[in-house]
Write a protein that holds these residues in place. Sequence first.
Motif, PDB file in Angstrom:
ATOM      1  N   ASP A 137       0.850  -1.191   0.000  1.00 16.14           N
ATOM      2  CA  ASP A 137       0.000   0.000   0.000  1.00 16.14           C
ATOM      3  C   ASP A 137       0.883   1.237   0.000  1.00 16.14           C
ATOM      4  O   ASP A 137       2.092   1.149  -0.267  1.00 16.14           O
ATOM      5  CB  ASP A 137      -0.953  -0.016   1.193  1.00 16.14           C
ATOM      6  CG  ASP A 137      -0.235  -0.183   2.532  1.00 16.14           C
ATOM      7  OD1 ASP A 137       0.993   0.082   2.597  1.00 16.14           O
ATOM      8  OD2 ASP A 137      -0.894  -0.562   3.524  1.00 16.14           O
ATOM      9  N   ASP A 138       0.302   2.404   0.283  1.00 16.64           N
ATOM     10  CA  ASP A 138       1.079   3.632   0.240  1.00 16.64           C
ATOM     11  C   ASP A 138       2.232   3.617   1.240  1.00 16.64           C
ATOM     12  O   ASP A 138       3.353   4.030   0.921  1.00 16.64           O
ATOM     13  CB  ASP A 138       0.181   4.849   0.455  1.00 16.64           C
ATOM     14  CG  ASP A 138      -0.647   4.773   1.734  1.00 16.64           C
ATOM     15  OD1 ASP A 138      -0.812   3.663   2.292  1.00 16.64           O
ATOM     16  OD2 ASP A 138      -1.143   5.826   2.184  1.00 16.64           O
ATOM     17  N   LYS A 139       1.980   3.101   2.432  1.00 11.69           N
ATOM     18  CA  LYS A 139       3.031   3.102   3.460  1.00 11.69           C
ATOM     19  C   LYS A 139       4.180   2.183   3.087  1.00 11.69           C
ATOM     20  O   LYS A 139       5.350   2.561   3.180  1.00 11.69           O
ATOM     21  CB  LYS A 139       2.435   2.710   4.815  1.00 11.69           C
ATOM     22  CG  LYS A 139       1.416   3.692   5.363  1.00 11.69           C
ATOM     23  CD  LYS A 139       0.896   3.234   6.705  1.00 11.69           C
ATOM     24  CE  LYS A 139      -0.119   4.232   7.275  1.00 11.69           C
ATOM     25  NZ  LYS A 139      -1.325   4.356   6.406  1.00 11.69           N
ATOM     26  N   SER A 140       3.857   0.961   2.680  1.00 14.08           N
ATOM     27  CA  SER A 140       4.926   0.020   2.327  1.00 14.08           C
ATOM     28  C   SER A 140       5.654   0.476   1.068  1.00 14.08           C
ATOM     29  O   SER A 140       6.875   0.298   0.950  1.00 14.08           O
ATOM     30  CB  SER A 140       4.365  -1.388   2.142  1.00 14.08           C
ATOM     31  OG  SER A 140       3.287  -1.415   1.241  1.00 14.08           O
ATOM     32  N   ILE A 142       6.252   3.582   0.037  1.00 15.82           N
ATOM     33  CA  ILE A 142       7.188   4.655   0.358  1.00 15.82           C
ATOM     34  C   ILE A 142       8.355   4.114   1.190  1.00 15.82           C
ATOM     35  O   ILE A 142       9.511   4.519   1.004  1.00 15.82           O
ATOM     36  CB  ILE A 142       6.470   5.802   1.091  1.00 15.82           C
ATOM     37  CG1 ILE A 142       5.447   6.460   0.153  1.00 15.82           C
ATOM     38  CG2 ILE A 142       7.474   6.830   1.607  1.00 15.82           C
ATOM     39  CD1 ILE A 142       6.041   7.002  -1.143  1.00 15.82           C
ATOM     40  N   ARG A 143       8.072   3.197   2.096  1.00 15.52           N
ATOM     41  CA  ARG A 143       9.154   2.604   2.885  1.00 15.52           C
ATOM     42  C   ARG A 143      10.162   1.886   1.986  1.00 15.52           C
ATOM     43  O   ARG A 143      11.382   2.061   2.124  1.00 15.52           O
ATOM     44  CB  ARG A 143       8.574   1.619   3.909  1.00 15.52           C
ATOM     45  CG  ARG A 143       9.645   1.011   4.824  1.00 15.52           C
ATOM     46  CD  ARG A 143       9.058   0.050   5.829  1.00 15.52           C
ATOM     47  NE  ARG A 143       8.634  -1.211   5.208  1.00 15.52           N
ATOM     48  CZ  ARG A 143       7.380  -1.593   5.049  1.00 15.52           C
ATOM     49  NH1 ARG A 143       6.385  -0.807   5.435  1.00 15.52           N
ATOM     50  NH2 ARG A 143       7.096  -2.751   4.490  1.00 15.52           N
TER      51      ARG A 143
END
Length: 214
Positions: A137-140, A142-143
Amino acid sequence: MASRSTETHDRRNFLRIGLATGIVAMAGLPATAQDNEMPAPLRRALEQEQLGAVLGNPTGDITLTEFFDYNCPHCRSMVGDLHRVIADDPNLRVVLREWPVFGAGSLYCARASLASLRQDRFWQFHTALLGIKGDADDKSAIRIAAQVGLDIPRLRADMEDIAIARQVEHSWLLAEQMGLVGTPSLIVGNLGGFGRQSRNEMRDMIAEARRGRS
């Protein structure tokens, strides 16, 4: 989106591409590559238009196209085998088409993936994101992007480019036109495979497609 679920992928059935009507029907065995020759405009749209990542030999004698989603478990499990197939076949060209059928997180990752091409970090980003546990998702995204050295502000800006939206839309429309039923879907020549394909199954499809062109 139950119709795109990978729950039925364990069948590993080959697909016979009904190119006259644009429909893909299940078949127990690979279709012969001579059957239902793909029309040139569809072949061009599939293999040449609105491209994202192109791997292997860019001028190879045959093209394998994979429709994938970063949240598809079989797409995740296939990445190593696909890489080996590419490494072992110097005349193979591979087109990767983002088909984010698992929702908003998948769409975000598809856009980030296409944007990563502009920083020459696609393969690092692609394999790392397919290797995570849990949701893509967006968090993973960007990470992982930070881990592989992407410029995050530039990535976010590039993700908003209308050209990237059009690439995703083009792949989605192709999948719908061809009647693909989920990810991963592989197309080579006039043959296709739905669900997880082993290294040997991919090689068999490629060899059969080459024989059909001779």
